[in-house]
Scaffold this motif. Structure first.
Motif, PDB file in Angstrom:
ATOM      1  N   LEU A   1       1.180   4.137  13.002  1.00  0.00           N
ATOM      2  CA  LEU A   1       0.629   3.054  12.183  1.00  0.00           C
ATOM      3  C   LEU A   1      -0.616   3.515  11.427  1.00  0.00           C
ATOM      4  O   LEU A   1      -0.871   3.070  10.308  1.00  0.00           O
ATOM      5  CB  LEU A   1       0.309   1.849  13.066  1.00  0.00           C
ATOM      6  N   ARG A   2      -1.374   4.416  12.034  1.00  0.00           N
ATOM      7  CA  ARG A   2      -2.539   4.975  11.333  1.00  0.00           C
ATOM      8  C   ARG A   2      -2.087   5.905  10.203  1.00  0.00           C
ATOM      9  O   ARG A   2      -2.636   5.866   9.107  1.00  0.00           O
ATOM     10  CB  ARG A   2      -3.422   5.727  12.322  1.00  0.00           C
ATOM     11  N   TRP A   3      -1.084   6.727  10.473  1.00  0.00           N
ATOM     12  CA  TRP A   3      -0.557   7.631   9.441  1.00  0.00           C
ATOM     13  C   TRP A   3       0.102   6.857   8.298  1.00  0.00           C
ATOM     14  O   TRP A   3       0.172   7.345   7.168  1.00  0.00           O
ATOM     15  CB  TRP A   3       0.474   8.570  10.051  1.00  0.00           C
TER      16      TRP A   3
ATOM     17  N   SER B   1       4.672  11.740   3.884  1.00  0.00           N
ATOM     18  CA  SER B   1       4.467  11.721   5.330  1.00  0.00           C
ATOM     19  C   SER B   1       4.062  10.323   5.792  1.00  0.00           C
ATOM     20  O   SER B   1       4.533   9.839   6.829  1.00  0.00           O
ATOM     21  CB  SER B   1       3.401  12.744   5.729  1.00  0.00           C
ATOM     22  N   SER B   2       3.195   9.663   5.029  1.00  0.00           N
ATOM     23  CA  SER B   2       2.791   8.303   5.370  1.00  0.00           C
ATOM     24  C   SER B   2       3.984   7.348   5.326  1.00  0.00           C
ATOM     25  O   SER B   2       4.149   6.489   6.207  1.00  0.00           O
ATOM     26  CB  SER B   2       1.700   7.816   4.405  1.00  0.00           C
ATOM     27  N   PHE B   3       4.805   7.493   4.302  1.00  0.00           N
ATOM     28  CA  PHE B   3       5.976   6.626   4.180  1.00  0.00           C
ATOM     29  C   PHE B   3       6.896   6.775   5.384  1.00  0.00           C
ATOM     30  O   PHE B   3       7.321   5.790   6.006  1.00  0.00           O
ATOM     31  CB  PHE B   3       6.754   6.939   2.900  1.00  0.00           C
TER      32      PHE B   3
ATOM     33  N   ALA C   1       4.749  14.600   9.763  1.00  0.00           N
ATOM     34  CA  ALA C   1       3.548  15.246  10.308  1.00  0.00           C
ATOM     35  C   ALA C   1       2.309  14.487   9.851  1.00  0.00           C
ATOM     36  O   ALA C   1       2.363  13.642   8.951  1.00  0.00           O
ATOM     37  CB  ALA C   1       3.481  16.702   9.864  1.00  0.00           C
ATOM     38  N   ASN C   2       1.202  14.807  10.469  1.00  0.00           N
ATOM     39  CA  ASN C   2      -0.085  14.184  10.159  1.00  0.00           C
ATOM     40  C   ASN C   2      -0.368  14.269   8.650  1.00  0.00           C
ATOM     41  O   ASN C   2      -0.508  15.369   8.111  1.00  0.00           O
ATOM     42  CB  ASN C   2      -1.186  14.897  10.948  1.00  0.00           C
ATOM     43  N   PRO C   3      -0.460  13.149   7.946  1.00  0.00           N
ATOM     44  CA  PRO C   3      -0.702  13.190   6.495  1.00  0.00           C
ATOM     45  C   PRO C   3      -1.983  13.929   6.112  1.00  0.00           C
ATOM     46  O   PRO C   3      -2.043  14.573   5.060  1.00  0.00           O
ATOM     47  CB  PRO C   3      -0.775  11.707   6.104  1.00  0.00           C
ATOM     48  N   GLU C   4      -3.000  13.853   6.955  1.00  0.00           N
ATOM     49  CA  GLU C   4      -4.251  14.551   6.650  1.00  0.00           C
ATOM     50  C   GLU C   4      -4.016  16.059   6.578  1.00  0.00           C
ATOM     51  O   GLU C   4      -4.624  16.755   5.763  1.00  0.00           O
ATOM     52  CB  GLU C   4      -5.307  14.234   7.715  1.00  0.00           C
ATOM     53  N   GLY C   5      -3.148  16.558   7.435  1.00  0.00           N
ATOM     54  CA  GLY C   5      -2.852  17.974   7.428  1.00  0.00           C
ATOM     55  C   GLY C   5      -1.965  18.409   6.288  1.00  0.00           C
ATOM     56  O   GLY C   5      -1.797  19.611   6.047  1.00  0.00           O
ATOM     57  N   MET C   6      -1.378  17.436   5.572  1.00  0.00           N
ATOM     58  CA  MET C   6      -0.483  17.751   4.454  1.00  0.00           C
ATOM     59  C   MET C   6      -1.211  17.777   3.115  1.00  0.00           C
ATOM     60  O   MET C   6      -0.611  18.050   2.081  1.00  0.00           O
ATOM     61  CB  MET C   6       0.653  16.719   4.389  1.00  0.00           C
TER      62      MET C   6
END
Length: 237
Positions: free
Chosen positions: A94-96, A110-112, A164-169
């Protein structure tokens, strides 16, 4: 005339954007991986970071040789596993799900898919216990990749979503670990192989990426978008 050119330029850009997002969110074919001759390695792909070289400004890849990814499987047929998933994994998804501004292609997709994964588990958990699993890769106790798997056909499990973690993408990021998605996929192939599966299927939006890694397009497996319970979501959030 200048206004007309600007207007048609805008329409062209809008059309390309719509086509891109349709292709991104509505994959219409599966990739397939033959497990018969697959020889799993002892170690999964290692975690790595990028560090910016102060002299050149270029990103330099640094591999973590001391730490590694850890993996966990949640069997959604088991009430205890489903309850654990809701406590341990769902909050991360839910955070991602919340898109990062400014928008970038990989982090946005990734968020989607993070939101799509959470929605699918919610939808299935209210029905008869389904033969489905959630696989997770963690790094230093932090979730970095999650996958949703359909085991309806044990001989050829379907990896419906891998995110995967959107921040890492994000482009140029240097603080988040990379490689979790590849390591999780490797873990899944090892798991399937150990169970005696003949092949694995993957609903993909990055066909070339997987073709370069031994996957093939499964021309015998087409998605019925209107009727399939396992379709890739084609609606915005």
């Amino acid at each position: 005339m200048k206004f007309k050119n600007i207007f048609f330029g805008f329409l062209k850009t809008l059309l390309l954007t719509v086509v891109f997002h349709i292709g991104l969110l509505c994959a219409n074919e599966y990739m397939i991986f033959d497990l018969q001759n697959y020889q799993p390695t002892d170690n999964s792909p290692p975690p790595y970071f990028f560090q910016r070289d102060p002299a050149t400004g270029d990103l330099v890849r640094l591999t973590d040789t001391e730490g590694g990814f850890q993996f966990k499987t949640y069997n959604l047929q088991l009430k205890a596993d489903l309850a654990q998933y809701k406590i341990e994994v769902k909050p991360t998804l839910l955070r991602w799900k919340e898109k990062i501004i400014p928008l970038e292609k990989d982090s946005s997709s990734s968020s989607f898919f993070s939101g799509d994964l959470a929605n699918k588990v919610d939808a299935q958990s209210s029905k008869r216990p389904p033969p489905r699993e959630v696989h997770v890769a963690t790094y230093k106790d932090r979730i970095e990749a999650v996958s949703y798997v359909n085991n309806r056909k044990p001989e050829s499990p379907e990896i419906d979503i891998l995110t995967a973690n959107p921040e890492g993408m994000r482009v140029g990021q240097t603080t988040n670990v990379k490689g979790a998605g590849s390591a999780l996929l490797d873990y899944e192939l090892k798991t399937f192989k150990g169970r005696g599966a003949e092949s694995a299927q993957l609903l993909s939006i990055r066909d070339k990426y997987y073709l370069d890694r031994g996957w093939k397009i499964d021309f015998d497996h087409w998605i019925e978008v209107e009727d399939s319970d396992d379709q890739s979501s084609c609606e915005g959030e």
